[in-house]
Design an enzyme around this catalytic site. Structure first.
Site, PDB file in Angstrom:
ATOM      1  N   CYS A 113       0.814  -1.225   0.000  1.00 31.57           N
ATOM      2  CA  CYS A 113       0.000   0.000   0.000  1.00 31.57           C
ATOM      3  C   CYS A 113       0.847   1.276   0.000  1.00 31.57           C
ATOM      4  O   CYS A 113       0.352   2.354  -0.304  1.00 31.57           O
ATOM      5  CB  CYS A 113      -0.955   0.010   1.183  1.00 31.57           C
ATOM      6  N   HIS A 250      -3.175   7.500   2.479  1.00 30.14           N
ATOM      7  CA  HIS A 250      -3.589   6.208   1.916  1.00 30.14           C
ATOM      8  C   HIS A 250      -4.981   5.902   2.449  1.00 30.14           C
ATOM      9  O   HIS A 250      -5.273   6.094   3.628  1.00 30.14           O
ATOM     10  CB  HIS A 250      -2.592   5.128   2.333  1.00 30.14           C
ATOM     11  N   ASN A 280     -10.110   0.265  -0.186  1.00 30.78           N
ATOM     12  CA  ASN A 280      -8.647   0.305  -0.175  1.00 30.78           C
ATOM     13  C   ASN A 280      -8.123  -0.251  -1.502  1.00 30.78           C
ATOM     14  O   ASN A 280      -8.221  -1.445  -1.756  1.00 30.78           O
ATOM     15  CB  ASN A 280      -8.147  -0.529   1.014  1.00 30.78           C
TER      16      ASN A 280
END
Ligand code: UT7
Length: 323
Positions: A113, A250, A280
């Site tokens: 990520c 993020h 996500n």
């Protein structure tokens, strides 16, 4: 001093929308639980046969168009993904071919990520070294392919998508007033591997594997480590929090973002939030969120933007950018 200025941005989301209600038909979950614990209401899923390179290519085309550049003038492509089309070649080289680019270099970056922040830092350093002048940085993922669709702890959290920026070398004064990437900070700590990983791979199981996560442990570590690196990047560059125009974190969980924002004291009105609509998307989440905030007019040239991410590895990091 050479600066890497963002000249163009673009993103791409696949057509299919999966709502929380859709998932409640597949696993023992509910719209209420997903909304309350994560802030997510829906996510996008790539069509059968649609690969990470396809999402990346479309996002890249849009970013290059937005910059007004001829694709052939791009001399480096850095693509961040944890869901490559194949074990090799790099997805970046497929994107390069799709775009009709035959010169320069293209490679993938794997930092889960945090991948987009890593890719941005790498691209910035190539530009500062003077070896490359127009760099395409892409974050692209098809996490739907590595999710265990029977595991309610993970399958509700992720989505597919891609985002890209085009960087160009420009002479700056070397001050914080310059446009471009002003600073980056990258971190990793491999001791936390078992908290978030994929249980397959070419060298271990010879399978693709599925994503496994101890969600609440990752949550706690994220809320601890991310504010630290953010304070560091701001302090090292003598930038007070009040100078930040936009915070683009993020997009993993709204509760993590809220907690980080409160720890920083940055104010919810400066936070760009897309986790509700995209879920996500791993290394695509920051460029997707940036594109939304640029296109809706929030982020404008001259604005100071703070980026952060955290993910498997563990990896985490931050970037300070003047748009
Ligand atoms: O992208 C980088 C890395 N990833 C992240 O940043 C994700 C970090 N973690 C998180 O976002 C959160 O920890 C989760 C959203 C994954 C979970 O939220 P939580 O508040 O930490 O919940 P929990 O894991 O402590 O689980 C609470 C309960 C459990 O039931 P019991 O044991 O209390 O009976 C879970 O089984 O919620 C249950 N649960 C669910 N219930 C309904 C877990 N997933 C679901 C679900 N629907 N989808």
């Amino acid at each position: 001093m050479i600066r890497s200025v963002i000249r163009g941005i673009g993103s791409y989301l696949p057509d299919e929308v999966i709502t929380n209600a859709d998932l409640a038909k597949v696993v023992d979950t509910s719209d209420d639980w997903i909304r309350e614990r994560t802030g997510i209401t829906q996510r996008y899923r790539a069509a059968p046969g649609q690969m990470t390179s396809d999402l990346a290519t479309e996002a890249a085309r849009r970013a290059i168009d937005n910059a007004g550049f001829d694709p052939d003038t791009i001399d480096l492509i850095v693509l961040s993904t944890s869901t490559p089309d194949y074990t090799f070649p790099a997805t970046a080289t497929t994107v390069q071919a799709n775009l009709g680019i035959t010169g320069g270099a293209a490679f993938d970056v794997q930092a889960v990520c945090t991948g987009f922040v890593y890719a941005l830092a790498i691209a910035d350093n190539f530009i500062k070294a003077g070896t490359h002048s127009r760099v395409l940085v892409i974050g692209a993922e098809t996490y739907s392919r590595i999710l265990d669709w029977n595991d309610r702890n993970t399958c509700v959290l992720f989505g597919d998508g891609a985002g890209a920026v085009v960087l160009e070398a420009e002479q700056g004064d070397g001050t914080i007033a310059d446009r471009g990437i002003l600073a980056t900070r990258l971190r990793s700590d491999g001791r936390h591997k078992s908290r978030l990983y994929v249980d397959g791979g070419p060298s271990s199981t010879q399978t693709v594997g599925h994503l496994r996560m101890e969600g609440n442990q990752v949550f706690k570590l994220a809320v601890g480590m991310v504010p630290q690196v953010l304070h560091e990047i701001l302090d090292d560059n003598n930038v007070p929090m009040s100078d930040i125009d936009w915070f683009v974190p993020h997009q993993a969980n709204k509760r993590i973002i809220d907690a980080t924002e409160q720890k920083l004291g940055i104010g919810p009105e400066k936070v760009v939030l897309t986790v509700d609509l995209h879920a996500n998307t791993s290394s695509a989440s920051i460029p997707l969120a940036l594109d939304v905030a640029v296109k809706d007019g929030r982020i404008k040239p001259g604005h100071l933007v703070l980026l952060e991410a955290m993910g498997g590895g563990f990896t985490w990091g931050a970037a300070l950018v003047r748009w």
